[in-house]
Design a protein around this motif. Structure first.
Motif, PDB file in Angstrom:
ATOM      1  N   LYS A  75     -23.430  15.029 -17.335  1.00 32.97           N
ATOM      2  CA  LYS A  75     -24.744  14.392 -17.249  1.00 32.97           C
ATOM      3  C   LYS A  75     -24.932  13.404 -18.406  1.00 32.97           C
ATOM      4  N   ASP A  76     -25.471  12.242 -18.076  1.00 32.90           N
ATOM      5  CA  ASP A  76     -25.749  11.146 -19.016  1.00 32.90           C
ATOM      6  C   ASP A  76     -24.496  10.455 -19.546  1.00 32.90           C
ATOM      7  N   THR A  77     -23.321  10.806 -19.035  1.00 36.25           N
ATOM      8  CA  THR A  77     -22.092  10.127 -19.433  1.00 36.25           C
ATOM      9  C   THR A  77     -21.978   8.822 -18.647  1.00 36.25           C
ATOM     10  N   VAL A  78     -21.580   7.759 -19.321  1.00 38.30           N
ATOM     11  CA  VAL A  78     -21.405   6.451 -18.678  1.00 38.30           C
ATOM     12  C   VAL A  78     -19.912   6.230 -18.440  1.00 38.30           C
TER      13      VAL A  78
ATOM     14  N   GLY B 189     -17.681   5.873   1.254  1.00 40.86           N
ATOM     15  CA  GLY B 189     -17.856   6.126   2.682  1.00 40.86           C
ATOM     16  C   GLY B 189     -19.225   5.742   3.219  1.00 40.86           C
ATOM     17  N   GLN B 190     -20.199   5.522   2.354  1.00 38.57           N
ATOM     18  CA  GLN B 190     -21.554   5.160   2.791  1.00 38.57           C
ATOM     19  C   GLN B 190     -21.831   3.675   2.607  1.00 38.57           C
ATOM     20  N   GLY B 191     -20.800   2.911   2.212  1.00 36.18           N
ATOM     21  CA  GLY B 191     -20.946   1.476   2.079  1.00 36.18           C
ATOM     22  C   GLY B 191     -21.380   0.998   0.706  1.00 36.18           C
ATOM     23  N   LEU B 192     -21.469   1.897  -0.265  1.00 35.62           N
ATOM     24  CA  LEU B 192     -21.849   1.508  -1.620  1.00 35.62           C
ATOM     25  C   LEU B 192     -20.663   0.826  -2.287  1.00 35.62           C
ATOM     26  N   GLU B 193     -20.885  -0.404  -2.766  1.00 36.72           N
ATOM     27  CA  GLU B 193     -19.801  -1.192  -3.360  1.00 36.72           C
ATOM     28  C   GLU B 193     -19.783  -1.063  -4.881  1.00 36.72           C
ATOM     29  N   PHE B 194     -18.590  -0.913  -5.408  1.00 37.65           N
ATOM     30  CA  PHE B 194     -18.360  -0.857  -6.849  1.00 37.65           C
ATOM     31  C   PHE B 194     -17.445  -2.013  -7.207  1.00 37.65           C
ATOM     32  N   LYS B 195     -17.783  -2.724  -8.260  1.00 38.25           N
ATOM     33  CA  LYS B 195     -16.974  -3.847  -8.734  1.00 38.25           C
ATOM     34  C   LYS B 195     -16.346  -3.480 -10.069  1.00 38.25           C
ATOM     35  N   ALA B 196     -15.105  -3.917 -10.276  1.00 37.95           N
ATOM     36  CA  ALA B 196     -14.407  -3.656 -11.535  1.00 37.95           C
ATOM     37  C   ALA B 196     -15.245  -4.175 -12.695  1.00 37.95           C
ATOM     38  N   GLY B 197     -15.362  -3.348 -13.739  1.00 33.67           N
ATOM     39  CA  GLY B 197     -16.148  -3.701 -14.918  1.00 33.67           C
ATOM     40  C   GLY B 197     -17.574  -3.168 -14.885  1.00 33.67           C
ATOM     41  N   ALA B 198     -18.054  -2.796 -13.711  1.00 25.11           N
ATOM     42  CA  ALA B 198     -19.408  -2.231 -13.601  1.00 25.11           C
ATOM     43  C   ALA B 198     -19.435  -0.855 -14.258  1.00 25.11           C
ATOM     44  N   GLU B 199     -20.620  -0.437 -14.641  1.00 29.34           N
ATOM     45  CA  GLU B 199     -20.772   0.887 -15.250  1.00 29.34           C
ATOM     46  C   GLU B 199     -21.791   1.697 -14.472  1.00 29.34           C
ATOM     47  N   TYR B 200     -21.607   3.007 -14.510  1.00 33.07           N
ATOM     48  CA  TYR B 200     -22.569   3.921 -13.894  1.00 33.07           C
ATOM     49  C   TYR B 200     -22.754   5.131 -14.801  1.00 33.07           C
ATOM     50  N   ARG B 201     -23.941   5.718 -14.691  1.00 35.59           N
ATOM     51  CA  ARG B 201     -24.294   6.899 -15.488  1.00 35.59           C
ATOM     52  C   ARG B 201     -24.429   8.084 -14.537  1.00 35.59           C
ATOM     53  N   VAL B 202     -23.882   9.226 -14.935  1.00 32.37           N
ATOM     54  CA  VAL B 202     -24.017  10.456 -14.152  1.00 32.37           C
ATOM     55  C   VAL B 202     -25.395  11.048 -14.437  1.00 32.37           C
ATOM     56  N   LEU B 203     -26.178  11.245 -13.376  1.00 33.28           N
ATOM     57  CA  LEU B 203     -27.502  11.844 -13.519  1.00 33.28           C
ATOM     58  C   LEU B 203     -27.468  13.346 -13.298  1.00 33.28           C
ATOM     59  N   ASP B 204     -26.604  13.796 -12.396  1.00 25.76           N
ATOM     60  CA  ASP B 204     -26.463  15.226 -12.107  1.00 25.76           C
ATOM     61  C   ASP B 204     -25.228  15.413 -11.249  1.00 25.76           C
TER      62      ASP B 204
ATOM     63  N   LEU C  59     -24.564  12.615  -8.529  1.00 22.63           N
ATOM     64  CA  LEU C  59     -25.710  11.718  -8.480  1.00 22.63           C
ATOM     65  C   LEU C  59     -25.550  10.720  -9.616  1.00 22.63           C
ATOM     66  N   ILE C  60     -25.483   9.435  -9.264  1.00 18.51           N
ATOM     67  CA  ILE C  60     -25.227   8.415 -10.286  1.00 18.51           C
ATOM     68  C   ILE C  60     -26.309   7.336 -10.268  1.00 18.51           C
ATOM     69  N   GLU C  61     -26.366   6.614 -11.375  1.00 16.24           N
ATOM     70  CA  GLU C  61     -27.199   5.420 -11.498  1.00 16.24           C
ATOM     71  C   GLU C  61     -26.252   4.270 -11.800  1.00 16.24           C
ATOM     72  N   LEU C  62     -26.223   3.270 -10.917  1.00 16.32           N
ATOM     73  CA  LEU C  62     -25.437   2.074 -11.191  1.00 16.32           C
ATOM     74  C   LEU C  62     -26.221   1.241 -12.189  1.00 16.32           C
ATOM     75  N   ILE C  63     -25.655   1.048 -13.358  1.00 17.00           N
ATOM     76  CA  ILE C  63     -26.357   0.321 -14.418  1.00 17.00           C
ATOM     77  C   ILE C  63     -26.494  -1.148 -14.008  1.00 17.00           C
ATOM     78  N   GLY C  64     -27.723  -1.637 -14.080  1.00 14.82           N
ATOM     79  CA  GLY C  64     -28.016  -3.010 -13.699  1.00 14.82           C
ATOM     80  C   GLY C  64     -28.356  -3.185 -12.234  1.00 14.82           C
ATOM     81  N   ASP C  65     -28.358  -2.104 -11.466  1.00 15.21           N
ATOM     82  CA  ASP C  65     -28.691  -2.159 -10.038  1.00 15.21           C
ATOM     83  C   ASP C  65     -30.096  -1.613  -9.850  1.00 15.21           C
ATOM     84  N   ASP C  66     -30.919  -2.319  -9.078  1.00 15.56           N
ATOM     85  CA  ASP C  66     -32.294  -1.874  -8.846  1.00 15.56           C
ATOM     86  C   ASP C  66     -32.384  -0.768  -7.802  1.00 15.56           C
ATOM     87  N   ASP C  67     -31.347  -0.616  -6.979  1.00 18.74           N
ATOM     88  CA  ASP C  67     -31.355   0.367  -5.895  1.00 18.74           C
ATOM     89  C   ASP C  67     -30.631   1.635  -6.353  1.00 18.74           C
TER      90      ASP C  67
END
Length: 122
Positions: A54-57, A67-82, A89-97
């Motif tokens: 949790k909270d690790t980036v 499988g649900q169509g969520l796109e990840f681009k090289a260099g992007a970051e995400y934070r684990v929420l749970d 459960l993640i938060e894509l940093i810089g993504d509003d959705d």
């Protein structure tokens, strides 16, 4: 009851047989119950364990689409929420959705996310 007592050798023998059988059945049931309670406690403890990630980036290393169509681009970051078993459960940093649920196996293939299931990280 009289007929049963005669078959086992009298009322005293019936009483001893009944008490002995009751003791054996009771102890067997108790042992099984204790084992079942221990297993249940371990399952509940594991289920309620906090997500160590949790909270690790993490950084995406290669482009990918889950499988649900969520796109990840090289260099992007995400934070684990749970995390729960294989669902993260993640938060894509810089993504509003946000947030998004993604499988750990997918995250491990596109980023520096650990390959072991999140449930094993507890």
């Amino acid at each position: 009851m009289t007929a049963l007592a005669k078959k086992v050798g009298g009322p005293v023998a019936l009483l001893v047989t009944t008490l002995g059988a009751g003791y054996v059945i009771g102890r067997t049931t108790e042992a099984s119950g204790k084992r079942g309670v221990d297993v249940l406690k371990n399952v509940v403890k594991k289920r309620n364990a906090p997500c160590e990630l949790k909270d690790t980036v993490f950084t995406v290393r290669t482009d990918g689409t889950d499988g649900q169509g969520l796109e990840f681009k090289a260099g992007a970051e995400y934070r684990v929420l749970d995390c729960s078993d294989d669902a993260i459960l993640i938060e894509l940093i810089g993504d509003d959705d946000n947030p998004h649920v993604v499988f750990h196996a997918f995250l491990a293939t596109i980023s520096d996310f650990p390959a072991a299931p999140a449930g094993d990280e507890h």
